[in-house]
Design a protein around this motif. Structure first.
Motif, short mmCIF file in Angstrom:
data_model
loop_
_atom_site.label_atom_id
_atom_site.label_comp_id
_atom_site.label_asym_id
_atom_site.label_seq_id
_atom_site.Cartn_x
_atom_site.Cartn_y
_atom_site.Cartn_z
N ARG A 139 6.65 -9.95 -1.71
CA ARG A 139 6.13 -8.64 -1.37
C ARG A 139 5.62 -8.63 0.06
O ARG A 139 5.02 -9.60 0.53
N ARG A 140 5.84 -7.53 0.75
CA ARG A 140 5.30 -7.37 2.10
C ARG A 140 3.95 -6.68 2.01
O ARG A 140 3.85 -5.55 1.51
N TRP A 141 2.92 -7.36 2.44
CA TRP A 141 1.56 -6.83 2.37
C TRP A 141 1.25 -6.07 3.65
O TRP A 141 1.55 -6.52 4.75
N SER A 142 0.59 -4.92 3.51
CA SER A 142 0.18 -4.16 4.68
C SER A 142 -1.07 -4.78 5.29
O SER A 142 -1.78 -5.56 4.64
N THR A 143 -1.37 -4.39 6.52
CA THR A 143 -2.57 -4.90 7.19
C THR A 143 -3.82 -4.53 6.40
O THR A 143 -4.72 -5.37 6.22
N GLU A 144 -3.88 -3.31 5.89
CA GLU A 144 -5.04 -2.87 5.14
C GLU A 144 -5.20 -3.66 3.84
O GLU A 144 -6.32 -4.01 3.45
N GLU A 145 -4.11 -3.95 3.18
CA GLU A 145 -4.17 -4.73 1.94
C GLU A 145 -4.64 -6.15 2.21
O GLU A 145 -5.40 -6.73 1.43
N ILE A 146 -4.20 -6.71 3.32
CA ILE A 146 -4.63 -8.05 3.70
C ILE A 146 -6.13 -8.06 3.97
O ILE A 146 -6.86 -8.96 3.53
N LEU A 147 -6.61 -7.05 4.68
CA LEU A 147 -8.03 -6.97 4.98
C LEU A 147 -8.86 -6.75 3.72
O LEU A 147 -9.95 -7.30 3.58
#
Length: 219
Positions: free
Chosen positions: A5-13
């Motif tokens: 899955r490609r995680w978004s920057t917001e999801e990573i944060l």
């Protein structure tokens, strides 16, 4: 086989902030975060160059949340006090990140909102333009130091806190009056550093703002 899955920057944060609720920044790592997300570190480095940049970004999100709903109401002192209270409250919910903010600072949107509002408030105080940057710096350092200090107490485990309180009681109430006459005299009125932090925060910041007001009045 389906790809990762490609995680978004917001999801990573979001994931990093959640991890930092229960772990300190020293034990936190990009590798551990990647494992939680079920991916590899290289995928996260596409968003952040290193751990420090990631931590700064997480801390900046706390600053953004502190400014959420903020309105510049009242005089210049009230504006700074309100903003400082909201920063304190925001980091009170994420004490692990208070030290990150104080140590690494942040150049993100949250940080810029706070810097800009502080500068605008100081302009409204009547300070000469040339004194505003220095006064801003003093206020920023003070707020960061107070917030980080308070957060440090918040992250101490209960058993360690009680041990510290016992050591404080022994050191203060049991002080030898011949060797420590002033300490012995005021022993029953001395409070531990962890006590009444909110009042201390308000009073210390008020002193700094009174200093700014005095500078503005001598113009």
């Amino acid at each position: 086989m389906a790809g990762r899955r490609r995680w978004s920057t917001e999801e990573i944060l979001d994931a990093a902030a959640e991890m930092l609720r229960t772990s300190d920044t020293e034990s936190f790592s990009v590798r551990k975060l990647a494992a939680v997300l079920g991916t590899d570190s290289s995928s996260l480095y596409r968003h952040f160059r290193n751990k420090t940049e990631l931590l700064r970004a997480v801390a900046d999100r706390i600053l953004l949340s502190a400014m959420d709903g903020y309105r510049p109401e009242g005089d210049w002192k009230q504006r700074i006090l309100t903003m400082a209270r909201q920063v304190r409250e925001a980091f009170g919910q994420h004490p692990q990140l208070a030290a990150v903010w104080a140590r690494y600072a942040s150049g993100g949107t949250g940080s810029r909102l706070i810097v800009d509002e502080t500068l605008q408030a100081l302009r409204a105080s009547g300070l000469p333009e040339e004194q505003i940057p220095l006064c801003y710096h003093r206020i920023a350092v003070l707020i960061a130091a107070l917030v980080a200090s308070e957060a440090g107490f918040a992250t101490v485990p209960p058993e360690e806190h009680e041990q510290g309180m016992e050591q404080f009681r022994v050191a203060v109430l049991g002080a030898d009056p011949e060797r420590f006459p002033a300490l012995a005299h005021f022993a029953r009125d001395i409070r531990p550093l962890g006590g009444d932090r909110e009042a201390a925060f308000e009073e210390i910041l008020a002193v700094q703002l009174a200093h700014v007001e005095a500078l503005a009045g001598t113009r």
